[in-house]
Design an enzyme around this catalytic site. Structure first.
Site, PDB file in Angstrom:
ATOM      1  N   ARG A  86       0.849  -1.164   0.071  1.00 22.59           N
ATOM      2  CA  ARG A  86      -0.010  -0.022  -0.113  1.00 22.59           C
ATOM      3  C   ARG A  86       0.800   1.149   0.162  1.00 22.59           C
ATOM      4  O   ARG A  86       1.857   0.940   0.417  1.00 22.59           O
ATOM      5  CB  ARG A  86      -1.051   0.024   1.289  1.00 22.59           C
ATOM      6  CG  ARG A  86      -2.194  -0.865   1.211  1.00 22.59           C
ATOM      7  CD  ARG A  86      -3.169  -0.591   2.390  1.00 22.59           C
ATOM      8  NE  ARG A  86      -2.552  -0.941   3.659  1.00 22.59           N
ATOM      9  CZ  ARG A  86      -3.281  -0.646   4.883  1.00 22.59           C
ATOM     10  NH1 ARG A  86      -4.100   0.136   4.937  1.00 22.59           N
ATOM     11  NH2 ARG A  86      -2.733  -1.118   5.923  1.00 22.59           N
ATOM     12  N   ILE A 122       1.230 -13.841   1.982  1.00 23.23           N
ATOM     13  CA  ILE A 122       1.409 -12.453   2.818  1.00 23.23           C
ATOM     14  C   ILE A 122       0.856 -11.324   1.897  1.00 23.23           C
ATOM     15  O   ILE A 122       0.330 -10.426   2.497  1.00 23.23           O
ATOM     16  CB  ILE A 122       3.009 -12.169   2.989  1.00 23.23           C
ATOM     17  CG1 ILE A 122       3.514 -13.427   4.143  1.00 23.23           C
ATOM     18  CG2 ILE A 122       2.880 -10.832   4.054  1.00 23.23           C
ATOM     19  CD1 ILE A 122       4.807 -13.177   4.697  1.00 23.23           C
ATOM     20  N   HIS A 179      -8.089  -9.506   7.198  1.00 23.44           N
ATOM     21  CA  HIS A 179      -7.076  -8.434   7.583  1.00 23.44           C
ATOM     22  C   HIS A 179      -7.280  -7.315   6.812  1.00 23.44           C
ATOM     23  O   HIS A 179      -6.889  -6.594   5.878  1.00 23.44           O
ATOM     24  CB  HIS A 179      -5.729  -9.062   6.973  1.00 23.44           C
ATOM     25  CG  HIS A 179      -4.617  -8.234   6.917  1.00 23.44           C
ATOM     26  ND1 HIS A 179      -4.079  -7.904   8.367  1.00 23.44           N
ATOM     27  CD2 HIS A 179      -3.464  -7.732   6.374  1.00 23.44           C
ATOM     28  CE1 HIS A 179      -2.970  -7.204   8.482  1.00 23.44           C
ATOM     29  NE2 HIS A 179      -2.518  -7.233   7.102  1.00 23.44           N
TER      30      HIS A 179
HETATM   31  N1  LIG Z   1      -0.422 -10.047   5.195  1.00 27.15           N
HETATM   32  C1  LIG Z   1      -0.011  -8.933   5.960  1.00 27.15           C
HETATM   33  O1  LIG Z   1      -0.231  -9.001   7.322  1.00 27.15           O
HETATM   34  C2  LIG Z   1       1.022  -7.919   5.255  1.00 27.15           C
HETATM   35  C3  LIG Z   1       1.648  -7.043   5.928  1.00 27.15           C
HETATM   36  C4  LIG Z   1       2.518  -6.170   5.555  1.00 27.15           C
HETATM   37  C5  LIG Z   1       2.230  -6.235   3.964  1.00 27.15           C
HETATM   38  N2  LIG Z   1       1.851  -6.938   3.435  1.00 27.15           N
HETATM   39  C6  LIG Z   1       1.691  -7.183   1.644  1.00 27.15           C
HETATM   40  O2  LIG Z   1       3.002  -7.897   1.416  1.00 27.15           O
HETATM   41  C7  LIG Z   1       3.113  -7.665   0.119  1.00 27.15           C
HETATM   42  C8  LIG Z   1       4.671  -7.459  -0.005  1.00 27.15           C
HETATM   43  O3  LIG Z   1       5.230  -6.390   0.796  1.00 27.15           O
HETATM   44  P1  LIG Z   1       6.488  -5.840   0.574  1.00 27.15           P
HETATM   45  O4  LIG Z   1       6.570  -4.562   1.512  1.00 27.15           O
HETATM   46  O5  LIG Z   1       7.728  -6.853   0.705  1.00 27.15           O
HETATM   47  O6  LIG Z   1       6.719  -5.103  -0.787  1.00 27.15           O
HETATM   48  P2  LIG Z   1       7.827  -5.079  -1.643  1.00 27.15           P
HETATM   49  O7  LIG Z   1       7.497  -4.091  -2.916  1.00 27.15           O
HETATM   50  O8  LIG Z   1       9.059  -4.355  -1.066  1.00 27.15           O
HETATM   51  O9  LIG Z   1       8.288  -6.290  -2.528  1.00 27.15           O
HETATM   52  C9  LIG Z   1       7.494  -7.054  -3.386  1.00 27.15           C
HETATM   53  C10 LIG Z   1       8.068  -7.748  -4.279  1.00 27.15           C
HETATM   54  O10 LIG Z   1       7.318  -8.653  -5.016  1.00 27.15           O
HETATM   55  C11 LIG Z   1       7.956  -8.790  -6.479  1.00 27.15           C
HETATM   56  N3  LIG Z   1       7.065  -9.134  -7.403  1.00 27.15           N
HETATM   57  C12 LIG Z   1       6.175  -8.686  -8.191  1.00 27.15           C
HETATM   58  N4  LIG Z   1       5.582  -9.605  -8.957  1.00 27.15           N
HETATM   59  C13 LIG Z   1       6.314 -10.813  -8.737  1.00 27.15           C
HETATM   60  C14 LIG Z   1       6.029 -11.983  -9.486  1.00 27.15           C
HETATM   61  N5  LIG Z   1       5.223 -12.041 -10.315  1.00 27.15           N
HETATM   62  N6  LIG Z   1       6.972 -12.938  -8.960  1.00 27.15           N
HETATM   63  C15 LIG Z   1       7.506 -12.716  -7.926  1.00 27.15           C
HETATM   64  N7  LIG Z   1       7.986 -11.546  -7.506  1.00 27.15           N
HETATM   65  C16 LIG Z   1       7.271 -10.550  -7.657  1.00 27.15           C
HETATM   66  C17 LIG Z   1       8.428  -7.023  -6.797  1.00 27.15           C
HETATM   67  O11 LIG Z   1       9.376  -7.281  -7.773  1.00 27.15           O
HETATM   68  C18 LIG Z   1       8.901  -6.894  -5.296  1.00 27.15           C
HETATM   69  O12 LIG Z   1      10.340  -7.167  -5.213  1.00 27.15           O
HETATM   70  C19 LIG Z   1       2.295  -6.490  -0.424  1.00 27.15           C
HETATM   71  O13 LIG Z   1       1.289  -6.949  -1.112  1.00 27.15           O
HETATM   72  C20 LIG Z   1       1.768  -5.748   1.182  1.00 27.15           C
HETATM   73  O14 LIG Z   1       0.645  -5.192   0.960  1.00 27.15           O
HETATM   74  C21 LIG Z   1       1.021  -8.007   3.991  1.00 27.15           C
END
Ligand SMILES: NC(=O)c1ccc[n+]([C@@H]2O[C@H](COP(=O)([O-])OP(=O)(O)OC[C@H]3O[C@@H](n4cnc5c(N)ncnc54)[C@H](O)[C@@H]3O)[C@@H](O)[C@H]2O)c1
Length: 317
Positions: A86, A122, A179
């Protein structure tokens, strides 16, 4: 010789990097950090940094970066953070259109190369992404789980500890439901070493803690411009460890409901037991009328976004 576990981290971004660091430090197994081809060198660089960190911290895990799914083959655990996080002002649900095709792409890779893995999703919107991953792969539901409840509970745990003036270690919170901003902090099961939190913290303070927990992710997004990653990674790695070491941990997690709590074919945060069988049990606990009503509201909002995902998936066929 005992075979080392293999942990594939799909997405080498903020959470992926911290997941790799924790997996290596706790010697849970060898780590593969996977990302899309334009980010392959980034993943390799992060893996190399973490491997060099092992010389200082003294761990033996092999850590590699890649954009080739074949390198993930045979993983025991797959943790998926692929997608976008986000930005300030966005809700988790706003991400569905971008992250759903990414989840389909990841599901194809996982199905082909990691068909026997325990999968922890996640990516957001969490309950919908984990539902979509299971739908796309057809993996058994006990091997596909979503991480959110442990993080939401950790947030509530900190706020309760601060309000009660006690160690976080003595606080046992419970957060169920989706969530999203209408997640369900469950006070009737929240204790401070067995003492109901309601006996130690005033009602208006508890109300404020519930509100802050619900908005806990957004609070960090507003401050950092992106979402949290240390606590999300710790929560997911605890789930991975529970599986790999057959710990039978009872934690809140997004599990596929098949009638429990009155919901069907819906992933929702509920208490589960995680061991070598994956999600070995879903625990049904009695809720008060108001908690049940809050759970219904949360489930309805998850179902609404699942319906959007179904329409988007059908349109993409
Ligand atoms: N479940 C939870 O409680 C929770 C908490 C925090 C964040 N999140 C979510 O987790 C996700 C990741 O967050 P982040 O901070 O690590 O983001 P980030 O942008 O740092 O990392 C995400 C990575 O995914 C990669 N990616 C995109 N498409 C892909 C694909 N097809 N195959 C493999 N990799 C791919 C991107 O290149 C990037 O490096 C987000 O959707 C965020 O909203 C969930």
């Amino acid at each position: 010789m005992a075979k080392r576990n293999k942990i594939a981290l799909i997405g080498a971004g903020n959470i992926g990097g911290e997941l790799a660091a924790l997996a290596a430090r706790n010697e849970l197994g060898d780590v593969v950090l996977f990302d899309i081809p334009p980010k392959a060198d980034y993943a390799r660089g992060k893996a190399l940094d973490l491997a060099q960190n092992g010389s200082l911290l003294g761990y033996d895990a092999t850590i590699t970066g890649t954009s080739d799914w074949a390198d993930c083959a045979g993983a025991d655990v797959v943790v998926i953070t692929a997608g976008v996080p986000r930005k300030p002002g966005q809700s988790r649900d706003d991400l569905v259109g971008i992250n759903l095709p990414i989840m389909r792409n990841v599901a194809e890779g996982a199905k082909k190369h990691c068909p026997d893995a325990f999968v922890i999703v996640i990516s957001n919107p969490l309950d919908v992404m984990v539902w979509a991953f299971r739908e796309y792969t057809g993996f058994p539901a006990e091997r596909v789980v979503g991480m959110a409840g442990m993080l939401d509970a950790a947030r509530m745990q900190l706020f309760l500890a601060q309000a009660a003036g006690v160690s976080v270690r003595d606080v046992r919170p419970m957060v169920l439901g989706g969530h999203g901003d209408d997640m369900v902090p469950v006070l009737s099961y929240t204790t401070i070493n067995g003492i109901p939190a309601t006996q130690l913290i005033a009602k208006d303070t508890l109300d404020a803690i519930i509100a802050r927990t619900r908005a806990g992710g957004g609070e960090i997004v507003k401050l950092m411009g992106t979402s949290a990653y240390y606590a999300p990674a710790s929560a997911a790695m605890a789930m991975a460890e529970a599986y790999l070491r057959d710990q039978k941990r009872l934690v809140p997690a997004a599990a596929r409901l098949t009638g429990q709590y009155g919901y069907n074919d819906l992933y929702l945060g509920v208490p589960v037991v995680i061991g070598r069988g994956g999600v070995e049990r879903i625990i049904e606990i009695p809720l008060t009328d108001s908690e049940r009503a809050m759970l219904a509201k949360s489930a309805a909002s998850v179902q609404g976004v699942v319906d959007v995902a179904k329409r988007l998936s059908a349109a993409a066929q």
